[in-house]
Design a protein around this motif. Structure first.
Motif, mmCIF file in Angstrom:
data_model
loop_
_atom_site.group_PDB
_atom_site.id
_atom_site.type_symbol
_atom_site.label_atom_id
_atom_site.label_comp_id
_atom_site.label_asym_id
_atom_site.label_seq_id
_atom_site.Cartn_x
_atom_site.Cartn_y
_atom_site.Cartn_z
ATOM 1 N N ILE A 1 -35.174 64.435 -27.584
ATOM 2 C CA ILE A 1 -34.910 65.444 -28.758
ATOM 3 C C ILE A 1 -34.288 66.525 -28.642
ATOM 4 O O ILE A 1 -33.557 67.169 -29.379
ATOM 5 N N LYS A 2 -34.267 67.303 -27.336
ATOM 6 C CA LYS A 2 -33.888 68.478 -27.015
ATOM 7 C C LYS A 2 -32.104 68.098 -27.061
ATOM 8 O O LYS A 2 -31.532 69.201 -27.467
ATOM 9 N N VAL B 1 -34.945 57.465 -41.708
ATOM 10 C CA VAL B 1 -34.299 57.194 -40.448
ATOM 11 C C VAL B 1 -33.138 55.903 -40.962
ATOM 12 O O VAL B 1 -32.017 56.190 -40.555
ATOM 13 N N LYS B 2 -33.153 54.944 -41.631
ATOM 14 C CA LYS B 2 -32.386 54.501 -42.244
ATOM 15 C C LYS B 2 -31.307 55.038 -43.002
ATOM 16 O O LYS B 2 -30.165 54.662 -42.803
ATOM 17 N N GLN B 3 -31.773 56.101 -43.858
ATOM 18 C CA GLN B 3 -30.615 56.753 -44.483
ATOM 19 C C GLN B 3 -29.681 57.485 -43.696
ATOM 20 O O GLN B 3 -28.541 57.635 -43.829
ATOM 21 N N LYS B 4 -30.532 58.018 -42.525
ATOM 22 C CA LYS B 4 -29.591 59.049 -41.674
ATOM 23 C C LYS B 4 -28.591 57.958 -41.127
ATOM 24 O O LYS B 4 -27.715 58.588 -40.820
ATOM 25 N N LYS B 5 -29.106 56.877 -40.814
ATOM 26 C CA LYS B 5 -28.021 55.904 -39.996
ATOM 27 C C LYS B 5 -27.007 55.687 -40.891
ATOM 28 O O LYS B 5 -25.607 55.752 -40.370
ATOM 29 N N GLN B 6 -27.279 55.174 -42.127
ATOM 30 C CA GLN B 6 -26.136 54.902 -43.032
ATOM 31 C C GLN B 6 -25.196 56.172 -43.436
ATOM 32 O O GLN B 6 -24.132 56.171 -43.189
ATOM 33 N N ARG B 7 -25.850 57.479 -43.336
ATOM 34 C CA ARG B 7 -24.887 58.684 -43.482
ATOM 35 C C ARG B 7 -24.114 58.735 -42.149
ATOM 36 O O ARG B 7 -22.855 59.278 -42.176
ATOM 37 N N MET B 8 -24.892 58.616 -41.164
ATOM 38 C CA MET B 8 -23.805 58.793 -39.979
ATOM 39 C C MET B 8 -22.810 57.739 -39.754
ATOM 40 O O MET B 8 -21.603 58.149 -39.389
ATOM 41 N N LYS B 9 -22.765 56.665 -40.235
ATOM 42 C CA LYS B 9 -21.797 55.642 -40.360
ATOM 43 C C LYS B 9 -20.603 56.374 -41.189
ATOM 44 O O LYS B 9 -19.308 56.433 -40.695
ATOM 45 N N ILE B 10 -20.962 56.917 -42.243
ATOM 46 C CA ILE B 10 -19.677 57.655 -43.057
ATOM 47 C C ILE B 10 -19.290 58.789 -42.492
ATOM 48 O O ILE B 10 -18.152 59.037 -42.324
ATOM 49 N N VAL B 11 -20.120 59.819 -41.588
ATOM 50 C CA VAL B 11 -19.821 60.794 -40.950
ATOM 51 C C VAL B 11 -18.866 60.530 -39.770
ATOM 52 O O VAL B 11 -17.821 61.159 -39.497
ATOM 53 N N MET B 12 -19.157 59.257 -39.331
ATOM 54 C CA MET B 12 -18.224 58.833 -38.122
ATOM 55 C C MET B 12 -16.898 58.629 -38.685
ATOM 56 O O MET B 12 -15.900 59.047 -37.888
ATOM 57 N N SER C 1 -33.462 65.530 -43.303
ATOM 58 C CA SER C 1 -34.301 64.351 -43.083
ATOM 59 C C SER C 1 -34.779 64.286 -41.673
ATOM 60 O O SER C 1 -36.139 64.055 -41.607
ATOM 61 N N GLY C 2 -34.066 65.060 -40.608
ATOM 62 C CA GLY C 2 -34.641 65.350 -39.473
ATOM 63 C C GLY C 2 -35.905 66.115 -39.186
ATOM 64 O O GLY C 2 -36.743 65.892 -38.731
ATOM 65 N N LEU C 3 -35.590 67.199 -40.117
ATOM 66 C CA LEU C 3 -36.769 68.070 -40.252
ATOM 67 C C LEU C 3 -38.045 67.597 -40.948
ATOM 68 O O LEU C 3 -39.139 67.911 -40.468
ATOM 69 N N LYS C 4 -37.703 66.866 -41.903
ATOM 70 C CA LYS C 4 -38.930 65.841 -42.514
ATOM 71 C C LYS C 4 -39.622 65.091 -41.822
ATOM 72 O O LYS C 4 -40.696 64.907 -41.604
ATOM 73 N N LEU C 5 -38.678 64.405 -40.928
ATOM 74 C CA LEU C 5 -39.407 63.368 -40.031
ATOM 75 C C LEU C 5 -40.110 63.791 -38.814
ATOM 76 O O LEU C 5 -40.953 63.470 -38.300
ATOM 77 N N SER C 6 -39.676 65.194 -38.255
ATOM 78 C CA SER C 6 -40.450 65.908 -37.411
ATOM 79 C C SER C 6 -41.741 66.509 -37.809
ATOM 80 O O SER C 6 -42.394 67.195 -37.110
ATOM 81 N N GLY C 7 -41.883 66.717 -39.215
ATOM 82 C CA GLY C 7 -43.037 67.303 -39.982
ATOM 83 C C GLY C 7 -42.689 68.936 -40.108
ATOM 84 O O GLY C 7 -43.588 69.448 -40.591
ATOM 85 N N ARG C 8 -41.643 69.361 -39.928
ATOM 86 C CA ARG C 8 -41.147 70.644 -40.253
ATOM 87 C C ARG C 8 -40.836 71.092 -41.725
ATOM 88 O O ARG C 8 -40.654 72.116 -41.816
ATOM 89 N N MET C 9 -40.778 70.121 -42.500
ATOM 90 C CA MET C 9 -40.496 70.365 -43.971
ATOM 91 C C MET C 9 -41.511 69.873 -44.658
ATOM 92 O O MET C 9 -41.254 69.361 -46.013
#
Length: 150
Positions: free
Chosen positions: A7-8, A77-88, A138-146
């Motif tokens: 995570i760090k 998580v699935k949405q993040k993975k899909q977006r990362m493919k486009i980012v790449m 999305s990461g902040l939501k997953l971590s419970g921070r949002m």
């Protein structure tokens, strides 16, 4: 690697990559709006020199993110993975454009071809920033921070 360290690593890579992309985008936009060819050449040279920072942070971000996600069925998580493919894919285009613009500015000219490539770089860069911002959210939501998931 322990999850806590993963995570760090992910947070550090995300921070470095995002700040680098924001800086590349911002200085390019300022240089273009200012219109001074010397400034444009300096900016393109600076981006070219700092490109390795991005070339190390983005894979670290992707690898750590994939390890954290593992085989998750979570929609975010699935949405993040899909977006990362486009980012790449966009990232490959952006690196290519950064090298081209550096070369063009330093060894050829800041002409119409340069400007079209610069506009493309700004468009791809803005799109990537939006996608990365969505992933951070999305990461902040997953971590419970949002707060609660909707």
């Amino acid at each position: 690697m322990k999850r806590k360290n993963l995570i760090k690593t992910h947070l550090a890579a995300t921070t470095v990559a995002t700040i680098t992309i924001v800086m590349f985008f911002s200085v390019s936009l300022v240089a273009e709006l200012h219109g001074d060819e010397e400034l444009i050449i300096s900016v393109k040279t600076g981006i070219f020199r700092f490109l390795p920072l991005l070339l190390f942070s983005m894979p670290a971000l992707a690898i750590s993110g994939n390890k954290l996600a593992a085989a998750s069925d979570n929609v975010l998580v699935k949405q993040k993975k899909q977006r990362m493919k486009i980012v790449m894919v966009n990232g490959i285009v952006l690196v290519t454009l950064a090298v081209f613009l550096y070369y063009r500015a330093n060894y050829q000219s800041v002409d119409q071809v340069f400007m079209y490539a610069q506009i493309a770089e700004l468009c791809f860069g803005l799109f990537n920033l939006i996608l990365i911002g969505m992933n951070i959210y999305s990461g902040l939501k997953l971590s419970g921070r949002m707060g609660q998931l909707a």
